[in-house]
Design a protein around this motif. Structure first.
Motif, PDB file in Angstrom:
ATOM      1  N   GLY A 102     -28.998  25.717  24.696  1.00 59.82           N
ATOM      2  CA  GLY A 102     -30.226  25.276  24.015  1.00 59.82           C
ATOM      3  C   GLY A 102     -29.902  24.751  22.622  1.00 59.82           C
ATOM      4  N   GLU A 103     -30.957  24.600  21.826  1.00 63.21           N
ATOM      5  CA  GLU A 103     -30.820  23.994  20.499  1.00 63.21           C
ATOM      6  C   GLU A 103     -30.421  25.026  19.444  1.00 63.21           C
ATOM      7  OE1 GLU A 103     -33.908  21.181  19.426  1.00 63.21           O
ATOM      8  OE2 GLU A 103     -34.153  22.187  17.506  1.00 63.21           O
ATOM      9  N   PRO A 105     -31.856  29.237  17.728  1.00 62.40           N
ATOM     10  CA  PRO A 105     -32.830  30.333  17.810  1.00 62.40           C
ATOM     11  C   PRO A 105     -34.166  29.978  17.160  1.00 62.40           C
ATOM     12  CG  PRO A 105     -30.735  31.058  16.827  1.00 62.40           C
ATOM     13  CD  PRO A 105     -30.667  29.575  16.945  1.00 62.40           C
ATOM     14  N   GLY A 106     -35.249  30.513  17.736  1.00 61.20           N
ATOM     15  CA  GLY A 106     -36.568  30.452  17.115  1.00 61.20           C
ATOM     16  C   GLY A 106     -36.869  31.806  16.484  1.00 61.20           C
ATOM     17  N   GLU A 109     -36.011  34.947  18.677  1.00 63.42           N
ATOM     18  CA  GLU A 109     -34.564  35.102  18.827  1.00 63.42           C
ATOM     19  C   GLU A 109     -33.951  35.595  17.515  1.00 63.42           C
ATOM     20  OE1 GLU A 109     -36.296  32.318  19.704  1.00 63.42           O
ATOM     21  OE2 GLU A 109     -36.225  32.620  21.880  1.00 63.42           O
ATOM     22  N   PHE A 116     -33.227  32.808  23.702  1.00 59.53           N
ATOM     23  CA  PHE A 116     -34.311  32.518  24.657  1.00 59.53           C
ATOM     24  C   PHE A 116     -35.064  33.787  25.090  1.00 59.53           C
ATOM     25  CE2 PHE A 116     -32.056  28.474  25.019  1.00 59.53           C
ATOM     26  CZ  PHE A 116     -33.113  27.581  25.086  1.00 59.53           C
ATOM     27  N   ASN A 142     -26.599  28.642  22.416  1.00 57.68           N
ATOM     28  CA  ASN A 142     -27.233  27.567  21.645  1.00 57.68           C
ATOM     29  C   ASN A 142     -26.194  26.787  20.860  1.00 57.68           C
ATOM     30  OD1 ASN A 142     -30.205  27.746  21.927  1.00 57.68           O
ATOM     31  ND2 ASN A 142     -29.900  29.836  21.168  1.00 57.68           N
ATOM     32  N   HIS A 216     -35.830  20.483  27.514  1.00 64.62           N
ATOM     33  CA  HIS A 216     -35.863  21.828  26.939  1.00 64.62           C
ATOM     34  C   HIS A 216     -37.131  22.546  27.413  1.00 64.62           C
ATOM     35  CE1 HIS A 216     -36.051  24.990  23.921  1.00 64.62           C
ATOM     36  NE2 HIS A 216     -34.807  24.696  23.598  1.00 64.62           N
TER      37      HIS A 216
END
Ligand code: URA
Length: 247
Positions: A102-103, A105-106, A109, A116, A142, A216
């Motif tokens: 993925g890109e 952490p948000g 995360e 994720f 990521n 995504h």
């Protein structure tokens, strides 16, 4: 400075317009230079698979755990100043069928130190199960291991600082197939901005490993009509692995 491709520009414009529409804005001004760039004849990108060699990676990390320990103290870019926890990635480190990339952490995360685990993660979990796997059977990582503030896209310098970790993870884990989730993941892996709309579903290669670009999960949360495209891409991955979806 990173090269701006035709499809990368088109995609950024599309995302920007969608964002504006979500905000309720119905009229936007577009710079003449952008319009001129869009009027250019594009290269047929989707029909031209990109192949990259593995770049130089730190060879002194002997295990995925050693990489994670190093990341936990990493101060190579400014993201270390705003992160709560580092998110090195998790899952099966012993030649899993699939590595999902993925890109970055948000918020969830960043709070938990695991990739994720928020809304997009719940959707990724469903995708993994639909393919006939359990989350712990695949590896999830990521491009950047620390949360960019306000969930912005990581800038090129942050990616460049962080990518050696992902590259070494891939060397050690030896996944059979990599699935690149979204344009930023693909940009990180291939080294150039890509137009994910054009590239998705078209096999690429990373260091001799087959690489499938797809949307995504966060994009699917915004536009569920694209789920069928992702499922088509994931079925190509299963076919490559000699498997069929369980139902
Ligand atoms: N989006 C990502 O790209 N990675 C995560 O770990 C979570 C959300």
């Amino acid at each position: 400075m990173a090269e701006i491709t035709y499809f990368g520009l088109l995609e950024e414009l599309e995302q920007y317009l969608q964002y504006q529409r979500d905000l309720g804005i119905q009229r936007v001004e577009v710079d003449r230079a952008v319009l001129a760039e869009l009027a250019r004849e594009p290269e047929p990108e989707a029909s031209r698979p990109m192949v990259v060699e593995a770049a130089a990676v730190p060879s002194d990390f002997e295990s995925v755990d050693a990489i994670a320990a190093h990341i936990s103290a990493c101060t190579s870019c400014g993201l270390c100043q705003t992160r709560t926890r580092t998110v090195p990635g998790e899952g099966n480190t012993d030649a899993p069928d699939i590595l999902f990339v993925g890109e970055g952490p948000g918020a969830d995360e960043d709070a938990q130190g695991r990739p994720f685990v928020g809304r997009a993660g719940k959707l990724l979990d469903k995708m993994i199960v639909a393919m006939g796997y359990r989350r712990e059977q695949v590896f999830i990582a990521n491009v950047v291991k620390c949360r960019p503030p306000d969930n912005r896209k990581p800038v090129r310098e942050e990616m460049d600082q962080c990518l050696p970790y992902l590259r070494r993870q891939i060397e050690l884990i030896r996944p059979k197939v990599i699935v690149g989730l979204g344009g930023t993941a693909m940009e990180g892996l291939l080294g150039n901005p890509v137009g994910i709309t054009r590239m998705r579903g078209v096999w690429q290669e990373y260091a001799g490993i087959k690489l499938m670009p797809t949307y995504h999960p966060s994009y699917l949360l915004r536009d569920p009509s694209k789920k069928k495209d992702v499922w088509a891409d994931l079925k190509l991955v299963l076919a490559e692995l000699g498997k069929k979806p369980p139902r």
